[in-house]
Design a protein around this motif. Structure first.
Motif, PDB file in Angstrom:
ATOM      1  N   ALA A   1       0.832  -1.206   0.000  1.00 60.29           N
ATOM      2  CA  ALA A   1       0.000   0.000   0.000  1.00 60.29           C
ATOM      3  C   ALA A   1       0.864   1.252   0.000  1.00 60.29           C
ATOM      4  CB  ALA A   1      -0.926  -0.005   1.223  1.00 60.29           C
ATOM      5  N   ILE A   2       1.939   1.236   0.793  1.00 63.16           N
ATOM      6  CA  ILE A   2       2.854   2.384   0.828  1.00 63.16           C
ATOM      7  C   ILE A   2       3.559   2.542  -0.512  1.00 63.16           C
ATOM      8  CG2 ILE A   2       4.940   3.299   1.901  1.00 63.16           C
ATOM      9  CD1 ILE A   2       4.064   1.878   4.497  1.00 63.16           C
ATOM     10  N   ALA A   3       4.002   1.418  -1.084  1.00 63.20           N
ATOM     11  CA  ALA A   3       4.680   1.470  -2.388  1.00 63.20           C
ATOM     12  C   ALA A   3       3.767   2.068  -3.451  1.00 63.20           C
ATOM     13  CB  ALA A   3       5.134   0.070  -2.801  1.00 63.20           C
ATOM     14  N   GLY A   4       2.461   1.774  -3.354  1.00 60.15           N
ATOM     15  CA  GLY A   4       1.511   2.345  -4.308  1.00 60.15           C
ATOM     16  C   GLY A   4       1.485   3.864  -4.245  1.00 60.15           C
ATOM     17  N   VAL A   5       1.553   4.418  -3.027  1.00 59.89           N
ATOM     18  CA  VAL A   5       1.593   5.876  -2.866  1.00 59.89           C
ATOM     19  C   VAL A   5       2.895   6.434  -3.434  1.00 59.89           C
ATOM     20  CG1 VAL A   5       1.646   7.761  -1.177  1.00 59.89           C
ATOM     21  CG2 VAL A   5       0.099   5.816  -0.831  1.00 59.89           C
ATOM     22  N   TYR A   6       4.023   5.810  -3.092  1.00 58.18           N
ATOM     23  CA  TYR A   6       5.312   6.284  -3.585  1.00 58.18           C
ATOM     24  C   TYR A   6       5.360   6.249  -5.113  1.00 58.18           C
ATOM     25  CZ  TYR A   6       7.161   5.845   1.198  1.00 58.18           C
ATOM     26  OH  TYR A   6       7.402   5.979   2.537  1.00 58.18           O
ATOM     27  N   HIS A   7       4.836   5.186  -5.682  1.00 59.49           N
ATOM     28  CA  HIS A   7       4.833   5.048  -7.144  1.00 59.49           C
ATOM     29  C   HIS A   7       3.980   6.135  -7.780  1.00 59.49           C
ATOM     30  CE1 HIS A   7       4.105   2.966 -11.067  1.00 59.49           C
ATOM     31  NE2 HIS A   7       5.349   2.599 -10.869  1.00 59.49           N
ATOM     32  N   ARG A   8       2.871   6.450  -7.132  1.00 58.07           N
ATOM     33  CA  ARG A   8       1.967   7.491  -7.644  1.00 58.07           C
ATOM     34  C   ARG A   8       2.660   8.855  -7.658  1.00 58.07           C
ATOM     35  NH1 ARG A   8      -2.089   6.416  -4.450  1.00 58.07           N
ATOM     36  NH2 ARG A   8      -2.086   8.217  -3.073  1.00 58.07           N
ATOM     37  N   TYR A   9       3.583   9.063  -6.745  1.00 62.28           N
ATOM     38  CA  TYR A   9       4.334  10.319  -6.681  1.00 62.28           C
ATOM     39  C   TYR A   9       5.525  10.333  -7.643  1.00 62.28           C
ATOM     40  CZ  TYR A   9       2.069  12.685  -2.714  1.00 62.28           C
ATOM     41  OH  TYR A   9       1.183  13.355  -1.900  1.00 62.28           O
ATOM     42  N   GLY A  10       5.703   9.254  -8.405  1.00 65.69           N
ATOM     43  CA  GLY A  10       6.764   9.227  -9.393  1.00 65.69           C
ATOM     44  C   GLY A  10       8.070   8.622  -8.920  1.00 65.69           C
TER      45      GLY A  10
END
Length: 510
Positions: A35-44
């Motif tokens: 879930a955290i990785a999904g946020v980081y990925h969304r931020y580029g």
């Protein structure tokens, strides 16, 4: 001739300071990190998996509270007599990776990394020598937009894993502001190095010692409950007053502060008041004013994207390390209450922190490379999610297909194959099938929600028995209540309806 001595069997024990992780612990951690990785990925941000082993030289002198680079790490010499060590965090390896591959990486370089780190320190309750970290860093830009982005991304990550708005706050400070306060207080020269170190360590312990304890350490010193005495900084009254004013405001120093303390607590949008106050406090220090301007830029950018003081707030008490950070620093604190080991209510506390560190890559390149990052304490955040009831203490096990006739193993495997094809976690019992009671005990120990039963009679009739183990346990617990007695917990269905019925029961259990 003497009998050869038998070598003693090794003792089956986990090494001191380490632990084993089982089933639900591993899967819940993986789900949270995803879930955290999904946020980081969304931020580029891009994923990076660097080596777990670094040269001691590359790790450098950045392990907190130690003087030598090979103290506090697990190190050894290789065949070339070069000292190697297990990484103690994920930031020092990033500095090496960026310096080594900078010609092939974009600038700025945004990366996130998740994995175990190792510290050869004295273990204690909840303190292990191996633990997980979850980092995100931007390397190669001095823009305060990168710092603001890290703060917003941290807030989004906490909400993504189930920490609700209002149960956390990201607190932001700037080491430049603190350095400015020390400069104005007359603690900037080499002769003040000891006192400056005491002051920094005291402020870093504010949440544990409170304002009174910090003030004692700024003076002659502090004696704790056990009788141990800690030498203080022996500051003059005016110096102490200046530093304590930095932490919570003091009308006697600069006049009426208005809503300054309210701003620090995030109860009202009075960030401008706080910034004005800090400017007065560091007046005369160039580095201090530069730090306040940095905080103002961060405040404007997070506010423009709707991150108010209920989520991100300026807080001068945030220090984050002694020699590591060079600019803005931040800490994510969970504000909901839990009970401590004595049953007393307290706030959960910090689960993440980070800041700007512009000197780390320069160790390799000789040139300063600006960088900013954050690290989430994985075990702490998992404990917080348990405390909030966001994740259970046990994971639901697989559906267990029991074995009544070992000669029909291919048929049982066909059943479990159909369940798996439907996306249902399932397994065939592979132990000794003679004792059916042991099969049910196995299903219970696995936390299985359903058992599938099919013997000779069922095969002859083309049916299967499906037992709802969750409902069965609830019925057994409420055996004297009539409404529970009347509820069926076992169903006979056509063999072709196996998957549909299992899916229905699982849906009801959820």
């Amino acid at each position: 001739m003497a009998k050869p001595k038998k070598e003693p069997r090794p003792k089956a024990e986990t090494p001191k300071g380490f632990r084993d992780y089982f089933g639900a612990e591993v899967t819940t951690r993986a789900a949270m990190l995803n879930a955290i990785a999904g946020v980081y990925h969304r931020y580029g941000f891009d994923a990076l998996e660097s080596s777990a082993v670094e040269t001691v030289e590359a790790l450098g002198k950045f392990l907190p509270d130690v003087d030598r680079p090979n103290e506090g790490v697990f190190a050894w010499q290789d065949e070339d007599e070069k000292w190697l060590a297990l990484r103690y965090d994920l930031t020092a390896p990033l500095a090496r990776v960026y310096a080594q591959h900078r010609n092939d990486l974009p600038t700025p370089y945004r990366r996130y990394a998740m994995g175990p780190v190792w510290r050869n320190e004295k273990p204690g309750p909840g303190r292990f020598r191996q633990f997980y970290q979850c980092d995100a860093d931007t390397v190669g830009t001095a823009s305060m937009a990168a710092d603001a982005e890290i703060c917003m991304m941290l807030a989004d990550a906490l909400e993504a894993v189930g920490i609700e708005r209002g149960d956390y706050v990201v607190r932001v400070n700037n080491r430049k502001v603190l350095n400015g306060v020390l400069e104005v207080a007359g603690l900037s020269g080499d002769e003040s190095e000891f006192a400056r170190g005491v002051v920094l360590r005291a402020i870093d312990k504010l949440d544990r010692l409170g304002f009174e304890g910090v003030e004692q350490l700024l003076g002659s010193g502090r004696r704790d409950a056990s009788g141990d005495f800690t030498q203080g900084a022996n500051l003059a009254d005016e110096q102490k007053q200046r530093i304590m004013s930095f932490l919570y405001g003091n009308d006697e120093v600069i006049g009426d502060l208005g809503d300054y303390e309210v701003a620090m607590g995030g109860q009202a949008n009075t960030t401008a008041n706080a910034l004005d106050y800090l400017r007065e406090l560091v007046h005369g220090s160039f580095v201090g004013l530069e730090g306040v301007n940095d905080l103002e830029a961060i405040s404007e950018m997070v506010a423009a994207q709707g991150y108010g003081p209920d989520r991100i707030v300026i807080d001068p008490s945030v220090v984050r390390g002694l020699g590591y950070y060079t600019g803005p620093v931040f800490e994510a604190e969970l504000t909901f209450e839990i009970l401590d080991e004595k049953g007393r209510p307290r706030q959960f506390g910090s689960v993440a922190g980070g800041g700007r560190y512009d000197d780390l890559v320069a160790r390799f390149t000789g040139q300063q490379v600006p960088a900013v990052g954050v690290s989430i304490g994985v075990d702490r955040l998992l404990a917080a999610l348990h405390a909030k009831g966001k994740i259970g203490s046990a994971e639901r096990g697989p559906v267990v297909v029991t074995v009544m006739d070992r000669d029909r193993m291919a048929d049982y495997q066909a059943m479990v194959g159909e369940l798996r094809q439907a996306g249902i976690r399932a397994e065939v019992y592979l132990g000794n099938p003679k004792n059916f009671g042991n099969q049910m005990k196995y299903a219970d120990r696995r936390g299985s929600p359903i058992a599938v039963i099919c013997g000779g009679d069922e095969f002859a009739k083309g049916v299967v028995q499906i037992k709802d183990l969750i409902l069965g346990a609830q019925i057994a617990e409420n055996a004297t209540v009539e409404e529970w007695k009347e509820r069926p917990s076992q169903y006979e269905v056509p063999r072709a309806a196996l998957v549909d019925k299992v899916r229905d029961i699982l849906a009801e259990q959820s």
